[in-house]
Motif scaffolding. Structure first.
Motif, PDB file in Angstrom:
ATOM      1  N   ALA A   1      -1.651   0.397  -7.082  1.00  0.00           N
ATOM      2  CA  ALA A   1      -0.269   0.697  -7.475  1.00  0.00           C
ATOM      3  C   ALA A   1      -0.139   2.132  -7.982  1.00  0.00           C
ATOM      4  CB  ALA A   1       0.189  -0.296  -8.536  1.00  0.00           C
ATOM      5  N   GLU A   2      -1.114   2.599  -8.745  1.00  0.00           N
ATOM      6  CA  GLU A   2      -1.066   3.978  -9.247  1.00  0.00           C
ATOM      7  C   GLU A   2      -1.151   4.985  -8.106  1.00  0.00           C
ATOM      8  OE1 GLU A   2      -3.552   4.883 -12.769  1.00  0.00           O
ATOM      9  OE2 GLU A   2      -4.061   2.738 -12.740  1.00  0.00           O
ATOM     10  N   ILE A   3      -2.039   4.715  -7.169  1.00  0.00           N
ATOM     11  CA  ILE A   3      -2.215   5.628  -6.039  1.00  0.00           C
ATOM     12  C   ILE A   3      -0.981   5.618  -5.143  1.00  0.00           C
ATOM     13  CG2 ILE A   3      -3.576   6.056  -3.947  1.00  0.00           C
ATOM     14  CD1 ILE A   3      -6.004   4.932  -5.532  1.00  0.00           C
ATOM     15  N   ALA A   4      -0.429   4.428  -4.891  1.00  0.00           N
ATOM     16  CA  ALA A   4       0.765   4.323  -4.048  1.00  0.00           C
ATOM     17  C   ALA A   4       1.960   5.017  -4.694  1.00  0.00           C
ATOM     18  CB  ALA A   4       1.086   2.858  -3.776  1.00  0.00           C
ATOM     19  N   ALA A   5       2.060   4.935  -6.018  1.00  0.00           N
ATOM     20  CA  ALA A   5       3.166   5.598  -6.723  1.00  0.00           C
ATOM     21  C   ALA A   5       3.086   7.109  -6.559  1.00  0.00           C
ATOM     22  CB  ALA A   5       3.142   5.223  -8.202  1.00  0.00           C
ATOM     23  N   ILE A   6       1.860   7.637  -6.595  1.00  0.00           N
ATOM     24  CA  ILE A   6       1.671   9.071  -6.397  1.00  0.00           C
ATOM     25  C   ILE A   6       2.057   9.463  -4.971  1.00  0.00           C
ATOM     26  CG2 ILE A   6      -0.068  10.906  -6.260  1.00  0.00           C
ATOM     27  CD1 ILE A   6      -1.562   9.341  -8.533  1.00  0.00           C
ATOM     28  N   ALA A   7       1.590   8.692  -3.997  1.00  0.00           N
ATOM     29  CA  ALA A   7       1.926   8.969  -2.600  1.00  0.00           C
ATOM     30  C   ALA A   7       3.436   8.922  -2.382  1.00  0.00           C
ATOM     31  CB  ALA A   7       1.216   7.974  -1.684  1.00  0.00           C
ATOM     32  N   SER A   8       4.074   7.911  -2.958  1.00  0.00           N
ATOM     33  CA  SER A   8       5.522   7.757  -2.818  1.00  0.00           C
ATOM     34  C   SER A   8       6.276   8.932  -3.433  1.00  0.00           C
ATOM     35  CB  SER A   8       5.964   6.445  -3.473  1.00  0.00           C
ATOM     36  OG  SER A   8       7.359   6.277  -3.388  1.00  0.00           O
ATOM     37  N   GLU A   9       5.776   9.418  -4.543  1.00  0.00           N
ATOM     38  CA  GLU A   9       6.394  10.565  -5.231  1.00  0.00           C
ATOM     39  C   GLU A   9       6.489  11.775  -4.304  1.00  0.00           C
ATOM     40  OE1 GLU A   9       5.005  13.559  -8.827  1.00  0.00           O
ATOM     41  OE2 GLU A   9       4.424  11.442  -8.933  1.00  0.00           O
ATOM     42  N   TYR A  10       5.506  11.921  -3.432  1.00  0.00           N
ATOM     43  CA  TYR A  10       5.473  13.052  -2.501  1.00  0.00           C
ATOM     44  C   TYR A  10       5.986  12.678  -1.106  1.00  0.00           C
ATOM     45  CZ  TYR A  10       2.672  15.703  -5.875  1.00  0.00           C
ATOM     46  OH  TYR A  10       2.221  16.383  -6.994  1.00  0.00           O
ATOM     47  N   GLY A  11       6.485  11.446  -0.961  1.00  0.00           N
ATOM     48  CA  GLY A  11       7.017  11.021   0.329  1.00  0.00           C
ATOM     49  C   GLY A  11       5.965  10.756   1.377  1.00  0.00           C
ATOM     50  N   VAL A  12       4.746  10.383   0.940  1.00  0.00           N
ATOM     51  CA  VAL A  12       3.626  10.126   1.857  1.00  0.00           C
ATOM     52  C   VAL A  12       3.397   8.623   1.960  1.00  0.00           C
ATOM     53  CG1 VAL A  12       1.145  10.438   2.216  1.00  0.00           C
ATOM     54  CG2 VAL A  12       2.526  12.324   1.298  1.00  0.00           C
ATOM     55  N   PRO A  13       3.300   8.060   3.159  1.00  0.00           N
ATOM     56  CA  PRO A  13       3.039   6.621   3.291  1.00  0.00           C
ATOM     57  C   PRO A  13       1.631   6.251   2.829  1.00  0.00           C
ATOM     58  CG  PRO A  13       3.009   7.672   5.446  1.00  0.00           C
ATOM     59  CD  PRO A  13       3.478   8.711   4.476  1.00  0.00           C
ATOM     60  N   MET A  14       1.488   5.004   2.348  1.00  0.00           N
ATOM     61  CA  MET A  14       0.206   4.534   1.798  1.00  0.00           C
ATOM     62  C   MET A  14      -0.158   3.195   2.420  1.00  0.00           C
ATOM     63  SD  MET A  14      -2.171   4.225  -0.780  1.00  0.00           S
ATOM     64  CE  MET A  14      -2.992   2.902  -1.673  1.00  0.00           C
ATOM     65  N   HIS A  15      -1.370   3.099   2.947  1.00  0.00           N
ATOM     66  CA  HIS A  15      -1.879   1.841   3.474  1.00  0.00           C
ATOM     67  C   HIS A  15      -2.993   1.319   2.583  1.00  0.00           C
ATOM     68  CE1 HIS A  15      -3.367  -1.307   6.051  1.00  0.00           C
ATOM     69  NE2 HIS A  15      -4.555  -0.728   6.140  1.00  0.00           N
ATOM     70  N   THR A  16      -3.058   0.001   2.426  1.00  0.00           N
ATOM     71  CA  THR A  16      -4.165  -0.604   1.693  1.00  0.00           C
ATOM     72  C   THR A  16      -4.713  -1.803   2.447  1.00  0.00           C
ATOM     73  OG1 THR A  16      -4.870  -1.506  -0.449  1.00  0.00           O
ATOM     74  CG2 THR A  16      -2.635  -2.062   0.267  1.00  0.00           C
ATOM     75  N   ASP A  17      -6.025  -1.840   2.558  1.00  0.00           N
ATOM     76  CA  ASP A  17      -6.725  -2.971   3.168  1.00  0.00           C
ATOM     77  C   ASP A  17      -6.965  -4.002   2.062  1.00  0.00           C
ATOM     78  OD1 ASP A  17      -8.656  -4.769   4.034  1.00  0.00           O
ATOM     79  OD2 ASP A  17      -9.820  -3.275   5.130  1.00  0.00           O
ATOM     80  N   ALA A  18      -6.207  -5.098   2.097  1.00  0.00           N
ATOM     81  CA  ALA A  18      -6.307  -6.134   1.069  1.00  0.00           C
ATOM     82  C   ALA A  18      -6.990  -7.384   1.588  1.00  0.00           C
ATOM     83  CB  ALA A  18      -4.919  -6.480   0.527  1.00  0.00           C
ATOM     84  N   VAL A  19      -7.796  -7.240   2.627  1.00  0.00           N
ATOM     85  CA  VAL A  19      -8.449  -8.386   3.260  1.00  0.00           C
ATOM     86  C   VAL A  19      -9.283  -9.182   2.259  1.00  0.00           C
ATOM     87  CG1 VAL A  19     -10.254  -9.015   4.917  1.00  0.00           C
ATOM     88  CG2 VAL A  19      -8.394  -7.500   5.616  1.00  0.00           C
ATOM     89  N   GLN A  20     -10.042  -8.500   1.406  1.00  0.00           N
ATOM     90  CA  GLN A  20     -10.897  -9.209   0.452  1.00  0.00           C
ATOM     91  C   GLN A  20     -10.109  -9.744  -0.746  1.00  0.00           C
ATOM     92  OE1 GLN A  20     -14.173 -10.034   0.581  1.00  0.00           O
ATOM     93  NE2 GLN A  20     -14.428  -9.138   2.594  1.00  0.00           N
ATOM     94  N   ALA A  21      -9.016  -9.109  -1.092  1.00  0.00           N
ATOM     95  CA  ALA A  21      -8.271  -9.473  -2.303  1.00  0.00           C
ATOM     96  C   ALA A  21      -7.269 -10.596  -2.079  1.00  0.00           C
ATOM     97  CB  ALA A  21      -7.547  -8.242  -2.849  1.00  0.00           C
ATOM     98  N   PHE A  22      -6.624 -10.609  -0.912  1.00  0.00           N
ATOM     99  CA  PHE A  22      -5.546 -11.571  -0.648  1.00  0.00           C
ATOM    100  C   PHE A  22      -6.049 -13.003  -0.742  1.00  0.00           C
ATOM    101  CE2 PHE A  22      -3.085 -14.076   2.510  1.00  0.00           C
ATOM    102  CZ  PHE A  22      -1.830 -13.977   1.917  1.00  0.00           C
ATOM    103  N   GLY A  23      -5.372 -13.791  -1.563  1.00  0.00           N
ATOM    104  CA  GLY A  23      -5.743 -15.192  -1.729  1.00  0.00           C
ATOM    105  C   GLY A  23      -6.886 -15.408  -2.698  1.00  0.00           C
ATOM    106  N   THR A  24      -7.404 -14.316  -3.278  1.00  0.00           N
ATOM    107  CA  THR A  24      -8.513 -14.405  -4.226  1.00  0.00           C
ATOM    108  C   THR A  24      -8.095 -13.963  -5.619  1.00  0.00           C
ATOM    109  OG1 THR A  24     -10.097 -13.998  -2.441  1.00  0.00           O
ATOM    110  CG2 THR A  24     -10.880 -13.634  -4.681  1.00  0.00           C
ATOM    111  N   VAL A  25      -7.382 -12.846  -5.683  1.00  0.00           N
ATOM    112  CA  VAL A  25      -6.770 -12.363  -6.920  1.00  0.00           C
ATOM    113  C   VAL A  25      -5.284 -12.148  -6.634  1.00  0.00           C
ATOM    114  CG1 VAL A  25      -8.858 -11.277  -7.856  1.00  0.00           C
ATOM    115  CG2 VAL A  25      -7.357  -9.970  -6.327  1.00  0.00           C
ATOM    116  N   PRO A  26      -4.451 -12.041  -7.656  1.00  0.00           N
ATOM    117  CA  PRO A  26      -3.023 -11.805  -7.408  1.00  0.00           C
ATOM    118  C   PRO A  26      -2.810 -10.506  -6.627  1.00  0.00           C
ATOM    119  CG  PRO A  26      -3.363 -12.503  -9.672  1.00  0.00           C
ATOM    120  CD  PRO A  26      -4.730 -12.266  -9.092  1.00  0.00           C
ATOM    121  N   VAL A  27      -2.087 -10.603  -5.520  1.00  0.00           N
ATOM    122  CA  VAL A  27      -1.752  -9.442  -4.698  1.00  0.00           C
ATOM    123  C   VAL A  27      -0.232  -9.412  -4.562  1.00  0.00           C
ATOM    124  CG1 VAL A  27      -1.856  -8.479  -2.371  1.00  0.00           C
ATOM    125  CG2 VAL A  27      -3.932  -9.364  -3.440  1.00  0.00           C
TER     126      VAL A  27
END
Length: 410
Positions: free
Chosen positions: A166-192
């Protein structure tokens, strides 16, 4: 010999409810793109599944684009975002990518470097495998118009470290840069929470949570500008063409519903089991060093504070080859992983561990134990019973040879 499976990060067993959902849809059949009754019934199954998966991902159902798995979702995001950004701004050639990404992301970036004139900027990590958001800001701030996208995974598949997405995406958004995240390991394991993360796109996969292999999704905001990688019938928002696999998608949704029903409780159960495994390994094998973020305490688990994946315990074992230890454990009925790449039969140290500052010799002693929905206390007991002897034999074999000496396994 009774087997103990401790490689759930690679894949976990398919849940009965997911198998039932797959079989039911296969029985009724139908192409979701067809207009007759069978097609409409299949379409209804797909759209209901889309809503179930969106509920667990905390996104709108229209943002769920079904794919064949996490690898395709990562490629669609990285290549699709890059191409669209390039089309509107030819100066945007830089891709900011963490140095610990899964190969589905890192090799997609390398392909763009080789074939599409992209420039990869590899973001450093600390000793736990975590990206510092200030590093991302500094890289973008140099020339925001030159940055095509940022890609940082939600949680690492080898050492389990959870990133400050979230911190990294907020920085990218501030500059108008798109952000991708691979959540394959996290999804369904921790809150996403995709919506709260402010990411542009997010990759997820079914077989990590008890769905069949071969199905996943790219979560993409409505505003996400994506150039298709596949062309054909225009399915899935005209971003991912191809006949929709309604049966596998039904299984994916069933697994997502099951994960969502007791996400907090299961995360706490696995983390408690993981902590017992870690403490046992460290007590029995002093030459084992835990890698990745500090495990959560019981109070942190209760509060929902996660620094690493609940089921992940990753060690390096001094003085032995990880593959030797893996094969010796396998002979004792324990199935684990080194978490490293193996090319043409030659073991190579993990790029993740090297990025974390380990030398090659230390990195070659890696062993990853990952827990899942079928894991029990008896599994941990079995590992702890087998590990000391297996480690002693692996250490005796040493690091001299890349190919483990099979005579030492008897």
């Amino acid at each position: 010999m009774e087997r103990i499976y401790l490689d759930h990060a690679a894949t976990t067993s398919t849940l009965p409810v997911a198998m039932d959902a797959v079989m039911e849809q296969m029985r009724v059949g139908g192409n979701p793109s067809s207009l007759h009754s069978a097609g409409r019934r299949a379409r209804a199954t797909v759209e209901a599944a889309r809503e179930d998966i969106a509920r667990l991902a905390h996104c709108d159902s229209a943002e769920v684009i079904f794919t064949s798995g996490g690898t395709e979702a990562d490629n669609l995001a990285v290549k699709g975002l890059f191409w669209k950004r390039q089309a509107s701004n030819p100066r945007a050639r830089k891709i900011l990518v963490s140095s610990v990404e899964h190969h589905a992301v890192s090799e997609a970036v390398e392909w763009l470097e080789k074939n599409e004139d992209a420039v990869a900027i590899w973001l450093s990590v600390d000793a736990t495998g975590r990206v510092d958001p200030d590093t991302v800001r500094a890289e973008i701030a140099q020339d925001p118009e030159a940055v095509a996208l940022v890609t940082v995974m939600w949680a690492n598949n080898e050492v389990g470290t959870i990133q400050p997405v979230a911190e990294i995406a907020a920085i990218a958004s501030e500059y108008g840069v798109p952000m991708h995240t691979d959540a394959v390991q996290a999804f369904g394991t921790v809150p996403v929470d995709f919506r709260a993360s402010d990411a542009t796109t997010m990759a997820i996969s079914g077989h990590k949570i008890g769905a069949p292999m071969g199905v996943g999704a790219l979560i993409a905001t409505r505003a996400a500008a994506l150039e298709p990688v596949l062309h054909g019938g225009g399915q899935e928002r005209s971003v991912r063409s191809g006949t929709i696999d309604a049966a596998s998608i039904a299984g994916f949704a069933a697994a997502a519903r099951a994960a969502g029903e007791n996400l907090h409780e299961e995360a706490n159960r696995l983390a408690t089991l993981r902590n017992r495994l870690i403490e046992g390994v460290q007590e029995l094998v002093p030459d084992a060093t835990l890698r990745g973020a500090t495990p959560e305490t019981a109070d942190e688990m209760t509060a929902g504070v996660w620094r690493r994946l609940p089921g992940n315990a990753h060690f390096t074992f001094a003085g032995c080859e990880g593959d030797s230890l893996l094969f010796l454990l396998d002979m004792a009925g324990i199935e684990s992983s080194t978490g490293s790449a193996c090319n043409a039969g030659v073991p190579r140290p993990s790029h993740v561990l090297l990025a974390m500052g380990l030398d090659e010799v230390t990195a070659r002693g890696a062993q990853r134990f990952t827990l899942g929905h079928s894991s029990t206390d008896a599994d941990v007991d079995g590992l702890l019973a087998a590990l000391p002897a297996a480690f002693a034999q692996a250490q005796k074999a040493g690091l001299a040879a890349h190919t483990p000496d099979a005579s030492l396994w008897h």
